[in-house]
Every structure is written in C-alpha cells, then in structure tokens.
Write an enzyme that holds these catalytic residues in place. Structure first.
Site, PDB file in Angstrom:
ATOM      1  N   HIS A 131       0.804  -1.233   0.000  1.00  0.00           N
ATOM      2  CA  HIS A 131       0.000   0.000   0.000  1.00  0.00           C
ATOM      3  C   HIS A 131       0.840   1.289   0.000  1.00  0.00           C
ATOM      4  CE1 HIS A 131      -3.539  -2.300   0.058  1.00  0.00           C
ATOM      5  NE2 HIS A 131      -3.781  -2.375   1.360  1.00  0.00           N
ATOM      6  N   HIS A 143      -9.931   2.342   0.360  1.00  0.00           N
ATOM      7  CA  HIS A 143      -9.963   1.168   1.242  1.00  0.00           C
ATOM      8  C   HIS A 143     -11.082   1.258   2.280  1.00  0.00           C
ATOM      9  CE1 HIS A 143      -8.393  -2.423   3.049  1.00  0.00           C
ATOM     10  NE2 HIS A 143      -7.230  -2.357   2.421  1.00  0.00           N
ATOM     11  N   TYR A 157     -14.168   0.103   4.490  1.00  0.00           N
ATOM     12  CA  TYR A 157     -14.670  -1.150   5.065  1.00  0.00           C
ATOM     13  C   TYR A 157     -16.179  -1.010   5.215  1.00  0.00           C
ATOM     14  CZ  TYR A 157      -9.969  -2.794   6.383  1.00  0.00           C
ATOM     15  OH  TYR A 157      -8.670  -3.231   6.374  1.00  0.00           O
ATOM     16  N   GLU A 169     -11.647  -3.385  -3.349  1.00  0.00           N
ATOM     17  CA  GLU A 169     -10.630  -2.409  -3.717  1.00  0.00           C
ATOM     18  C   GLU A 169     -10.414  -2.466  -5.236  1.00  0.00           C
ATOM     19  OE1 GLU A 169      -7.201  -3.270  -1.113  1.00  0.00           O
ATOM     20  OE2 GLU A 169      -8.675  -4.383   0.065  1.00  0.00           O
TER      21      GLU A 169
END
Length: 347
Positions: A111, A185, A187, A313
């Site tokens: 990342h 990213h 959630y 993603e």
C-alpha cells in the site's frame, strides 16, 4: 445538496485536518477527512427508514492516528497510493533503472510503503453544491517519496448525487516515468444490527482470480473460479463454502472491456434491505473480508474484529510492475492517469 468544511482542531505535520460533509436531499450524508481522504461516515436511509452508517471508523479524528490503531493498521476508509496492495520484494525496474521501496509487509511493499497517501494531509482545492455536492482534494508527491521516482500530482474528487451515488474520480500526472495504482480502502458493513458480514449476499462479475504466494503477492497466474468457492458470478453469501479461517483476501479479474465504467460487484444485507453496487473503470477488484481486523473503541464504542466488514478495492492488478503480461501501471510524462469508481447505495 450541501457541502461544508469543518475544522477538527487537529494538525498533522503542521497541516490542519479538515472534515468535509456532503449531503443530498434524501438525507444521505458523507463525511471525509482531508487526512488520507478518509471516508469517515457514509450514512443512508435503510429499508426501515432508519439512518444507518455503512462504513467502519471512529467517532472523531483522533482514533485514526492513535498508537493502538496504527499498531495493527487496517487503512480504514483511506486512499491507498502510490501503489495499492503488494509489490514483490518492494522492487521494480523502469527503463533499466531499478528501484527499492520499503519492505513494510514481510519482504514486500504494501500500500505505498511506510507512509503512503493514506497518512498525508491533502489540500482542499474546490467545494461545490451544484449540480451535486462535491469536494476535490489534491496531493503533491515529491520525487523519492517512499522510494518512488518522479514528482506526482494527484487529484481526487468525491461527488454525492441525488441517486445516492458516491463517485470517486482520480487524476494524476508526473514529470518522470513512475508507477501508480490507486484505490480506496473503505470497510463496508450493510447489516443494521450486526458486526458480522457472513450473511451478506455478494455478487462479482469475475471468471478468474489471481494466484498469490504465501504473503498474498500476485504471481501472474490466472485461476478460473469455476467449481470453486471463488465463484460469485450468480451471487451467494460470503460464508457459503468459504474457508472459515481465512475468508477472502484475493484479487479478481473483472469480466469487462478494459477502461469501461461497468458494474464490478453488488452486495446486499437482508435485515437492512441495503444494496451496495460498485462500478469501476479498473480491471480488477481485491475482495477482503477483514480477517486481520482487530480495532477497539470504534464508532459508538464498538470493537471491530474478524469478518466485521468487507472491502472491494478497485485497481490494477497488484504487483503488475513485475508481471509484463499484465496491463502497465507506469505513468509517463505527458500522460494523465484517470480512473473512476462509484459506490451506489439502493434499497
């Protein structure tokens, strides 16, 4: 449509952290920090008419920079860059020149390195309310940052529409050939009263997934989903036939024409009646069901554990830098990087 910016009273590296609030006339509300362009809240009306926040995170900004959170860092709601996911050995070569990145995930780079775009304070360059509420952020990544070559100027716009779509539009340009592979990213948990996503019904238009080594690095081999638990083409619950220990942490090659904006995935929760459809111009989507998540004192004091959320993603294939057969992730001077991803919520 409304767009407001509010100071958090916090500073990171002497830059002020600002919260931007976007809302539409239906009551849908999104809150984004200029630090890491973190989507802190995504509140929608569920089928019962209740306000429901569908993203994991914290009640205030301090949670995102606490030592406890960063010690087992899950990148809640942030942009990921310069390069999403893993690069084997943190190494790559451009035009005969080799580059070494930080190895922040075992022997690999994850990342974007030790402090990627997710831990930078971005500039707010534009805020609009018509025809839709939107905010545009900008970050200038200097040559050598985290080992990457070239000065890279990045722009990310969030637009909230009346159709409950949150549109993410990315642009970037460089003065030197450099890798770029951006994603977001967030959630997601669509359940009204559960910290578990096992019963969510997920559909993904992908006939192949990408083989990974023991540290989840893509090898370049495509594996058909036919006859495996990786087949989401007709839709099924996450828990149907999955590996109960590991869940999902794989990259899927989307069935689409390269570069076209098409449906990548659709996920629903029965108790809330909510469906999240994700559209993208990107060729792959990495599905992660939060196996390693262990966060205390989240929103309303909640703890977030294993399988408490899912991430889709959208990006280019991880480790593409080292797999010549995959679409290139090298941006050249004079070119403009562009991608679009849309999160659409419906009932």
């Amino acid at each position: 449509m409304k767009a407001n910016q509010i100071s958090t009273g916090k500073f990171v590296n002497d830059k002020e952290v600002i919260a931007v609030e976007l809302s539409n006339t239906k009551g849908t509300y999104v809150k984004i920090f200029n630090y890491g362009t973190i989507i802190n809240k995504f509140v929608v009306k569920n089928a019962k008419g209740e306000d429901q926040d569908i993203v994991l995170g914290f009640d205030d900004f301090d949670g995102y920079i606490s030592k406890e959170y960063l010690s087992n860092y899950p990148y809640f709601g942030s942009i990921v860059g310069r390069y999403a996911n893993r690069i084997k050995g943190g190494e790559f070569t451009i035009e005969g020149t080799s580059y070494q990145l930080p190895k922040n995930n075992g022997d690999d780079c994850l990342h974007g390195g030790l402090q990627g775009f997710d831990q930078k304070v971005w500039d707010i360059v534009e805020l609009t309310e018509s025809p839709n509420a939107s905010v545009t952020f900008h970050y200038y990544s200097f040559d050598g940052e985290e080992g990457f070559p070239g000065d890279l100027a990045v722009q990310l716009q969030f637009t909230l529409t009346e159709n409950d779509e949150l549109i993410l539009t990315y642009q970037a340009d460089t003065d030197e050939a450099t890798p770029i592979n951006l994603t977001h990213h967030s959630y997601f948990n669509l359940a009204a009263n559960s910290n578990d996503i096992r019963s969510h019904v997920h559909q993904m238009n992908a006939s192949n997934w990408l083989e990974q080594d023991d540290n989840y690095v893509v090898t370049g081999k495509l594996i058909p989903v036919d006859g495996t638990h990786h087949d989401f083409r007709k839709g099924k619950t996450f828990a149907e036939g999955w590996d109960e220990e590991n869940g999902y942490d794989q990259t899927y090659v989307l069935d689409k024409t390269y570069g076209e904006l098409t449906l990548a995935s659709k996920t629903s929760a029965v108790d809330s009646g909510l469906t999240l459809s994700i559209y993208t111009t990107e060729p792959v989507a990495h599905l992660y069901t939060a196996k390693y998540t262990d966060v205390k004192n989240g929103k309303d004091g909640k703890s977030y554990g294993k399988f408490s959320a899912f991430c889709v993603e959208t990006q280019h294939a991880p480790n593409s830098l080292n797999i010549p057969a995959f679409p290139s992730t090298i941006l050249q001077p004079g070119e403009v990087y562009h991608q679009t991803t849309i999160y659409k919520v419906s009932k």
